[in-house]
Design a protein around this motif. Structure first.
Motif, PDB file in Angstrom:
ATOM      1  N   GLU A   1     123.875  98.503  82.284  1.00 15.65           N
ATOM      2  CA  GLU A   1     122.921  98.994  81.276  1.00 15.65           C
ATOM      3  C   GLU A   1     123.217  98.390  79.907  1.00 15.65           C
ATOM      4  O   GLU A   1     122.311  98.076  79.148  1.00 15.65           O
ATOM      5  N   GLU A   2     124.508  98.203  79.599  1.00 18.00           N
ATOM      6  CA  GLU A   2     124.907  97.597  78.335  1.00 18.00           C
ATOM      7  C   GLU A   2     125.253  96.116  78.494  1.00 18.00           C
ATOM      8  O   GLU A   2     125.545  95.436  77.510  1.00 18.00           O
ATOM      9  N   GLY A   3     125.254  95.613  79.740  1.00 15.25           N
ATOM     10  CA  GLY A   3     125.545  94.205  79.995  1.00 15.25           C
ATOM     11  C   GLY A   3     127.014  93.857  79.878  1.00 15.25           C
ATOM     12  O   GLY A   3     127.358  92.715  79.577  1.00 15.25           O
ATOM     13  N   LEU A   4     127.899  94.809  80.150  1.00 17.95           N
ATOM     14  CA  LEU A   4     129.336  94.602  79.988  1.00 17.95           C
ATOM     15  C   LEU A   4     130.033  94.478  81.338  1.00 17.95           C
ATOM     16  O   LEU A   4     129.737  95.215  82.279  1.00 17.95           O
ATOM     17  N   LEU A   5     130.989  93.551  81.412  1.00 17.66           N
ATOM     18  CA  LEU A   5     131.797  93.364  82.612  1.00 17.66           C
ATOM     19  C   LEU A   5     133.193  92.936  82.202  1.00 17.66           C
ATOM     20  O   LEU A   5     133.352  92.076  81.334  1.00 17.66           O
ATOM     21  N   SER A   6     134.204  93.547  82.820  1.00 21.94           N
ATOM     22  CA  SER A   6     135.599  93.140  82.639  1.00 21.94           C
ATOM     23  C   SER A   6     136.168  92.800  84.007  1.00 21.94           C
ATOM     24  O   SER A   6     136.026  93.574  84.952  1.00 21.94           O
ATOM     25  N   ILE A   7     136.811  91.649  84.088  1.00 18.78           N
ATOM     26  CA  ILE A   7     137.411  91.171  85.334  1.00 18.78           C
ATOM     27  C   ILE A   7     138.888  90.939  85.094  1.00 18.78           C
ATOM     28  O   ILE A   7     139.276  90.393  84.058  1.00 18.78           O
ATOM     29  N   GLU A   8     139.718  91.354  86.063  1.00 22.60           N
ATOM     30  CA  GLU A   8     141.156  91.093  86.015  1.00 22.60           C
ATOM     31  C   GLU A   8     141.542  90.214  87.188  1.00 22.60           C
ATOM     32  O   GLU A   8     140.903  90.246  88.233  1.00 22.60           O
ATOM     33  N   GLY A   9     142.620  89.450  87.029  1.00 27.54           N
ATOM     34  CA  GLY A   9     143.136  88.557  88.047  1.00 27.54           C
ATOM     35  C   GLY A   9     143.519  87.244  87.393  1.00 27.54           C
ATOM     36  O   GLY A   9     143.451  87.102  86.172  1.00 27.54           O
ATOM     37  N   LEU A  10     143.926  86.279  88.181  1.00 23.01           N
ATOM     38  CA  LEU A  10     144.267  84.960  87.653  1.00 23.01           C
ATOM     39  C   LEU A  10     143.008  84.096  87.661  1.00 23.01           C
ATOM     40  O   LEU A  10     142.514  83.706  88.715  1.00 23.01           O
ATOM     41  N   ILE A  11     142.478  83.790  86.485  1.00 27.16           N
ATOM     42  CA  ILE A  11     141.229  83.049  86.347  1.00 27.16           C
ATOM     43  C   ILE A  11     141.531  81.561  86.274  1.00 27.16           C
ATOM     44  O   ILE A  11     142.332  81.126  85.446  1.00 27.16           O
ATOM     45  N   SER A  12     140.889  80.782  87.146  1.00 27.38           N
ATOM     46  CA  SER A  12     141.153  79.339  87.167  1.00 27.38           C
ATOM     47  C   SER A  12     139.983  78.511  86.650  1.00 27.38           C
ATOM     48  O   SER A  12     140.189  77.403  86.173  1.00 27.38           O
ATOM     49  N   SER A  13     138.739  79.031  86.748  1.00 29.70           N
ATOM     50  CA  SER A  13     137.621  78.252  86.233  1.00 29.70           C
ATOM     51  C   SER A  13     136.409  79.120  85.922  1.00 29.70           C
ATOM     52  O   SER A  13     136.207  80.171  86.533  1.00 29.70           O
ATOM     53  N   LEU A  14     135.620  78.641  84.965  1.00 30.72           N
ATOM     54  CA  LEU A  14     134.335  79.234  84.590  1.00 30.72           C
ATOM     55  C   LEU A  14     133.334  78.090  84.595  1.00 30.72           C
ATOM     56  O   LEU A  14     133.593  77.037  84.023  1.00 30.72           O
ATOM     57  N   ALA A  15     132.188  78.274  85.250  1.00 32.08           N
ATOM     58  CA  ALA A  15     131.176  77.214  85.296  1.00 32.08           C
ATOM     59  C   ALA A  15     129.787  77.829  85.281  1.00 32.08           C
ATOM     60  O   ALA A  15     129.515  78.779  86.025  1.00 32.08           O
ATOM     61  N   TYR A  16     128.928  77.279  84.416  1.00 34.34           N
ATOM     62  CA  TYR A  16     127.533  77.698  84.374  1.00 34.34           C
ATOM     63  C   TYR A  16     126.735  76.801  85.305  1.00 34.34           C
ATOM     64  O   TYR A  16     126.935  75.591  85.335  1.00 34.34           O
TER      65      TYR A  16
ATOM     66  N   THR B   1     129.633  81.128  87.359  1.00 32.42           N
ATOM     67  CA  THR B   1     130.591  81.261  88.455  1.00 32.42           C
ATOM     68  C   THR B   1     131.989  81.355  87.858  1.00 32.42           C
ATOM     69  O   THR B   1     132.372  80.536  87.030  1.00 32.42           O
ATOM     70  N   ILE B   2     132.731  82.361  88.299  1.00 29.59           N
ATOM     71  CA  ILE B   2     134.120  82.560  87.870  1.00 29.59           C
ATOM     72  C   ILE B   2     134.979  82.466  89.119  1.00 29.59           C
ATOM     73  O   ILE B   2     134.732  83.164  90.102  1.00 29.59           O
ATOM     74  N   ARG B   3     135.982  81.588  89.076  1.00 30.61           N
ATOM     75  CA  ARG B   3     136.871  81.417  90.231  1.00 30.61           C
ATOM     76  C   ARG B   3     138.303  81.727  89.834  1.00 30.61           C
ATOM     77  O   ARG B   3     138.697  81.527  88.689  1.00 30.61           O
ATOM     78  N   GLY B   4     139.068  82.200  90.814  1.00 32.57           N
ATOM     79  CA  GLY B   4     140.466  82.510  90.570  1.00 32.57           C
ATOM     80  C   GLY B   4     141.107  83.143  91.782  1.00 32.57           C
ATOM     81  O   GLY B   4     140.665  82.942  92.916  1.00 32.57           O
ATOM     82  N   GLN B   5     142.149  83.928  91.525  1.00 34.90           N
ATOM     83  CA  GLN B   5     142.893  84.603  92.594  1.00 34.90           C
ATOM     84  C   GLN B   5     143.055  86.069  92.232  1.00 34.90           C
ATOM     85  O   GLN B   5     143.252  86.416  91.068  1.00 34.90           O
ATOM     86  N   ASN B   6     142.971  86.927  93.234  1.00 33.98           N
ATOM     87  CA  ASN B   6     143.134  88.375  93.061  1.00 33.98           C
ATOM     88  C   ASN B   6     142.187  88.934  92.000  1.00 33.98           C
ATOM     89  O   ASN B   6     142.562  89.796  91.214  1.00 33.98           O
ATOM     90  N   LEU B   7     140.950  88.429  91.980  1.00 28.87           N
ATOM     91  CA  LEU B   7     139.973  88.897  91.003  1.00 28.87           C
ATOM     92  C   LEU B   7     139.413  90.248  91.426  1.00 28.87           C
ATOM     93  O   LEU B   7     139.142  90.476  92.610  1.00 28.87           O
ATOM     94  N   HIS B   8     139.255  91.131  90.459  1.00 24.81           N
ATOM     95  CA  HIS B   8     138.620  92.418  90.723  1.00 24.81           C
ATOM     96  C   HIS B   8     137.971  92.940  89.439  1.00 24.81           C
ATOM     97  O   HIS B   8     138.330  92.534  88.336  1.00 24.81           O
ATOM     98  N   ILE B   9     137.008  93.826  89.630  1.00 26.58           N
ATOM     99  CA  ILE B   9     136.274  94.402  88.508  1.00 26.58           C
ATOM    100  C   ILE B   9     137.092  95.530  87.900  1.00 26.58           C
ATOM    101  O   ILE B   9     137.497  96.458  88.601  1.00 26.58           O
ATOM    102  N   LYS B  10     137.339  95.413  86.613  1.00 22.66           N
ATOM    103  CA  LYS B  10     138.028  96.474  85.889  1.00 22.66           C
ATOM    104  C   LYS B  10     137.009  97.462  85.324  1.00 22.66           C
ATOM    105  O   LYS B  10     137.215  98.671  85.360  1.00 22.66           O
ATOM    106  N   ASN B  11     135.878  96.927  84.808  1.00 19.46           N
ATOM    107  CA  ASN B  11     134.844  97.758  84.210  1.00 19.46           C
ATOM    108  C   ASN B  11     133.503  97.062  84.386  1.00 19.46           C
ATOM    109  O   ASN B  11     133.416  95.851  84.211  1.00 19.46           O
ATOM    110  N   LEU B  12     132.456  97.832  84.708  1.00 17.35           N
ATOM    111  CA  LEU B  12     131.117  97.286  84.853  1.00 17.35           C
ATOM    112  C   LEU B  12     130.114  98.282  84.311  1.00 17.35           C
ATOM    113  O   LEU B  12     130.115  99.448  84.711  1.00 17.35           O
ATOM    114  N   ASN B  13     129.266  97.830  83.376  1.00 21.64           N
ATOM    115  CA  ASN B  13     128.191  98.640  82.828  1.00 21.64           C
ATOM    116  C   ASN B  13     126.991  97.720  82.629  1.00 21.64           C
ATOM    117  O   ASN B  13     126.875  97.060  81.598  1.00 21.64           O
TER     118      ASN B  13
END
Length: 94
Positions: A60-75, A46-58
């Motif tokens: 097939e290769e398992g890649l993801l880029s997210i932009e915005g203000l990131i406040s927390s990451l939790a498994y 789980t990724i939480r923050g403000q104004n989060l959006h996907i910059k890049n998603l693939n």
């Protein structure tokens, strides 16, 4: 073709809490501007923050880029309870 001998890989790289690059992403379960729920090679994230959006998603290769203000990451551990008593399914269908 599935490669059963391939070791699990999952990496995170965050830049100034404004950009997050991930590898080992299997699926994007849900997302909005404040929260992303991802299935990764090493569990749900789980990724939480403000104004989060996907910059890049693939997926097939398992890649993801997210932009915005990131406040927390939790498994999330399978079967675990979150602080409000909901399990993973409760988070998915909130």
């Amino acid at each position: 073709m599935t490669d059963y001998g391939k070791p699990k890989q999952h990496d995170l790289r965050m830049q100034n809490r404004k950009q997050l690059d991930l590898t080992g992403v299997l699926n994007v379960e849900s997302f909005d501007s404040e929260e992303f729920l991802l299935q990764t090679e090493l569990g749900h994230l789980t990724i939480r923050g403000q104004n989060l959006h996907i910059k890049n998603l693939n997926l097939e290769e398992g890649l993801l880029s997210i932009e915005g203000l990131i406040s927390s990451l939790a498994y999330l551990d399978p079967g675990s309870q979150t602080k409000n008593g909901k399990g993973l399914l409760g988070k998915l269908f909130k």
